[in-house]
Design a protein around this motif. Structure first.
Motif: not given
Ligand SMILES: [Mg+2]
Ligand SMILES: Nc1ncnc2c1ncn2[C@@H]1O[C@H](COP(=O)(O)OP(=O)(O)OP(=O)(O)O)[C@@H](O)[C@H]1O
Lengths: 243, 310, 287
Positions: A41, A83, A159-160
């Motif tokens: 991240t 995220q 991000d995820e």
């Molecule tokens: Mg992360």
């Protein structure tokens, strides 16, 4: 399209990212994986202009974008998701997506139409006119994705976006991301859901404790000893082989 | 429902023209100016979440621009309108750039605007061109060319025009791209920037627009009372009233400041007719503000209009 | 030079009391993370309290100090418990507006109760001067300065050495962690707000012999107090003390060099400059 060299960032005593190199060729889907706290991240944040790296360079289509504010980077065609989802809590879901749409579509009716279509496509149809604050975690993840897609990025940093989704939803999202690439966008994503990484990525980079420890095709990475050890601890690969 | 509300408000706004009472016209004018100023505050403070405690800075700048141009340089007061708007807008823009670039938000922004207003008050109090503490007296000479009217209903019409302008601006914000960006920045600045919103620019522009409209209110004040001095031009009470009108009515809604101005003036005028002691009415404002924050964060507009997110 | 020294010393002495006012503000910020816009108005209330005790009951402000500090503690505690804490739902903007609402109510309540007149009190030492070399120092200001610094020291000791003080600091740093070890943050919040306001009770008693009170003084002090606190660094204890002294001096030098009318502009300009250039202040850590 994206070229990262020697990117580093520390937070106090924590060296969150230590001189990583990363290449994302145009039209590719590249995955950045690694255990929790590996620095994924932070790398995204540094690439997208949200944290200033201590050293290193980030080139987008050959232009060095270090020091550019995030909005300028977004205008240049690179859009990230968060995220930890960051909805515009007081606005409706449709209004949220419309903010993304306005990046490439200044006419308000067209932007609204695009936002509603995209929202519906991502399964947020029933939620379009409700405040974003009312969404479930999975709903918020989709909203992140919808907002970013609405901005029609050339390079999309995810991000995820699949964390917390059911297996069916993961499959849907995988198909969706493929579709986005099919329309010409390049994608860099982080993910803990390996099934998605294997299904999507042309190339995988692996980070651990801030450093880049391996890269290759999903197949190569799956059998890489360093990667297994990074995830499961020292000696794990050997134990698995023995076991 | 919303349409009905607008028709009711428009009818209410036209009623004072039917009356020949100067008292009624004066009351209507004061209410319309409050509503216009509240709407101006609302553009920055409601839509943009830029809570300002010192908006009177723009009001005072506009008032002085108008008064100085006509008394010292002999310009027509009609020129005061664009001059004030330009000055208010310019100062708003610069103030925005300076404070938002420095990353000031929330309470810090509120306090900094208060400090700006105070600095302007002290400046107006101590330099020559503003007449210092004794202020500026505009010569009484009623004529349309002079933007002075013997009939208060004309003054009311001017106030309504400003209110209409401010409400039109707010309406554009509520539906357009710029307003959407402004609200996005209010809700989550990082997320907005990730989507390409130039947050500092958007906020500064909102403050400039709000400042320009507020400065026009200052011009109307000077043209009605023909006098301005530093404590009137830059009074904290006026800043608070602007905020109050917007908050009570419903910050970030188009109709809010109109409803808020009606409510505030209803409170003030009823109280004043019951108790003569100064301070009682403004004290009630404070109580109402606390009640609104505590129990009705959306303001009165929540009652009257359908909530947007039903 | 003949004018400079008295201005410096006078500023320093006033600054001591500013420091005490700002300590209350910085404590409230440090523990509750709220910007208490009602601070000036609460000081004004306390000053009226000191005035009442002196004018109606013949109580010297210095004698009344402990009593008024206790009263203001109760006022602050109740205000947080029943108004600010209730109304604000933990939302920053709501808290700021709630403290503004309280300020509006208090300012106008004072106007209703005491009218807009300016009041002063007479003390036997109000006009006494002390000769220190070439300088003549007003006794009332010297006493105020000494008491203010003494009280600042006492407050510091309380926070550093007592269990309650440690609990307050624990909540300031880690509200969740403190809750885990059995400290109730809501109680500590009301307590800290009460202590912050008690500082105003003390400061009022120190200010009144050499200053006046009217419903408007709240507005005068609120900007001064915030300037002190941002200059020192929001939430910083030594910052509030040093900031207080610096602001006192700045104010006096401003009056000396810019004149009576323009001089007061130094405080708002200093405030703006600090926030634009160094928002963390002299002693503050990064926000
Ligand atoms: Mg992360
Ligand atoms: N703002 C910050 N301040 C201090 N430390 C931080 C900050 N952001 C990240 N870190 C630290 O940097 C390291 C890398 O964190 P990062 O969030 O980048 O990891 P990640 O790979 O995204 O992990 P995850 O898979 O859990 O999302 C961690 O040790 C984290 O605690």
């Amino acid at each position: 399209m994206l070229e990262v060299r020697g990117l580093s960032r520390r937070f106090g005593g924590v060296r969150a990212v230590r001189g990583i190199d990363l290449d994302v060729p145009a039209g590719a889907i590249v995955a950045l994986i690694g255990p929790n706290g590996a620095g994924k991240t932070t790398s995204f944040a540094a690439i997208a202009g949200f944290v200033r790296p201590d050293s290193g360079s980030v080139r987008l289509d050959g232009t060095d974008i270090i020091g550019w504010p995030p909005e300028r980077i977004a205008l240049a065609g690179m859009v990230r998701t968060f995220q930890i989802t960051q909805p515009f809590a007081g606005l409706t879901v449709a209004e949220n997506i419309r903010i993304g749409a306005f990046l490439r579509e200044s006419h308000r009716n067209a932007a609204t139409r695009l936002a509603r279509e995209l929202g519906t496509e991502l399964g947020l149809g029933a939620w379009l006119d409700r405040p974003a604050a009312a969404l479930t975690v999975a709903g918020r993840k989709r909203l992140e994705l919808a907002r970013a897609l609405a901005a029609r990025p050339r390079l999309l940093l995810l991000d995820e976006v699949m964390a917390g989704l059911t297996p069916t939803e993961v499959n849907e999202t995988v198909a969706l991301v493929r579709g986005v690439r099919g329309r010409g966008a390049t994608i860099l994503l982080t993910e803990h859901v390996m099934q998605a990484v294997t299904a999507l990525a042309d190339r995988v980079y692996v980070m651990a404790e801030g450093a880049m420890i391996a890269q290759g095709t999903p197949r190569e990475i799956a059998v890489d000893q360093r990667v297994v050890e990074a995830y499961l601890g020292k000696g794990a690969a050997a134990r698995i082989a023995d076991g | 429902m919303t349409r009905g509300l607008w028709i009711a408000l428009a009818t209410l706004a036209l009623l004072p023209f039917a009356s020949h009472s100067q008292f009624v016209a004066n009351l209507a004018m004061l209410t319309a100016i409050s509503a216009a100023l509240g709407q101006a505050w609302n553009i920055a403070g409601g839509f943009g979440g830029l809570t300002s405690f010192g908006h009177v800075a723009f009001f005072g700048l506009g008032a002085y621009a108008d008064a100085i141009l006509q008394t010292r340089y002999g310009f027509t007061p009609w020129l005061g309108l664009p001059a004030a708007a330009l000055l208010g807008g310019g100062v708003g823009w610069l103030m925005g750039l300076a404070t938002f670039r420095a990353g000031l938000r929330g309470s810090y922004f509120a306090l900094v605007t208060l400090a700006f207003a105070e600095a302007f008050r002290i400046l107006a109090n101590s330099i020559g061109i503003t007449g210092g503490g004794s202020g500026i007296l505009v010569k009484l000479h009623t004529s349309a060319g002079n933007f002075q009217f013997a009939d208060r209903r004309a003054g009311y019409a001017a106030a309504l025009a400003l209110l209409a302008l401010a409400t039109f601006a707010a309406r554009r914000l509520a539906v357009g791209r710029f307003g959407a960006y402004l609200m996005a920045v209010r809700e989550n600045e990082d997320a907005a920037r990730a989507l390409g919103v130039r947050a500092v620019r958007v906020k500064s522009a909102a403050l400039a627009l709000s400042g320009a409209l507020t400065a026009l209110g200052g011009v109307l004040y000077v043209q009605s009372y023909l006098y301005i001095d530093p404590p009137t031009a830059f009074s904290v009470e006026r800043s608070v009233e602007m905020l109050l009108v917007a908050m009570i009515g419903g910050a970030g809604t188009v109709a809010g400041p109109l409803l808020g101005a009606l409510a505030v003036h209803a409170i003030a005028d009823t109280t004043r007719s019951l108790v003569a002691t100064p301070g009682v009415a403004p004290m009630l404002y404070g109580v109402v503000l606390l009640l609104i924050i505590g129990f009705l964060p959306g303001g009165i507009a929540r009652f009257v209009t359908r909530p947007a997110h039903a | 030079m003949a004018l400079l020294m008295p201005a410096l010393v006078g500023g320093l002495l006033t600054g001591g009391v500013y420091a005490l006012v700002a300590l209350g503000l910085t404590l409230i910020y440090g523990v509750l993370h709220i910007v208490n816009f009602a601070h000036g108005s609460l000081l004004m209330m306390a000053m009226f309290g000191a005035w009442l005790l002196a004018a109606k009951f013949g109580l010297d402000p210095l004698v009344a100090l402990p009593l008024l500090a206790a009263i203001m503690f109760a006022v602050g505690w109740a205000l947080y418990r029943f108004v600010i804490g209730r109304v604000a739902h933990g939302d920053d903007r709501a808290i700021l507006l709630a403290t503004l609402g309280v300020a509006v109510v208090l300012d106008n309540l004072a106007l209703v109760l005491f009218t807009g007149d300016t009041r002063t009190i007479e003390t036997p030492y109000a006009l006494q001067m002390i000769q220190a070399g070439p300088l003549l120092i007003p006794l009332a200001k010297l006493i105020a300065f000494a008491c203010a610094l003494l009280l600042a020291g006492a407050l510091w000791a309380f926070l550093a050495l007592t269990d309650t003080g440690r609990a307050i600091r624990a909540v300031a740093r880690e509200p969740e962690g403190a809750a885990l070890v059995g400290i109730r943050p809501d109680r500590i919040f009301a307590l800290a707000y009460g202590i912050g306001i008690a500082c105003l009770g003390a400061a009022a008693c120190l200010l009144l012999p050499s200053f006046y009170v009217s419903p408007q003084v709240g507005g005068v002090f609120v900007l001064v107090a915030f300037t002190v606190v941002v200059l020192g660094g929001m939430g910083s204890f030594p910052g509030a003390v040093v900031g207080g002294l610096l602001v006192g001096i700045t104010e006096n030098l401003g009056g000396l060099y810019l004149g009576e009318d323009l001089g007061p502009i130094c405080v708002p300009l200093l405030f703006i400059a600090v926030l634009l250039v160094r928002p963390t202040g002299l002693f503050g850590s990064v926000r």
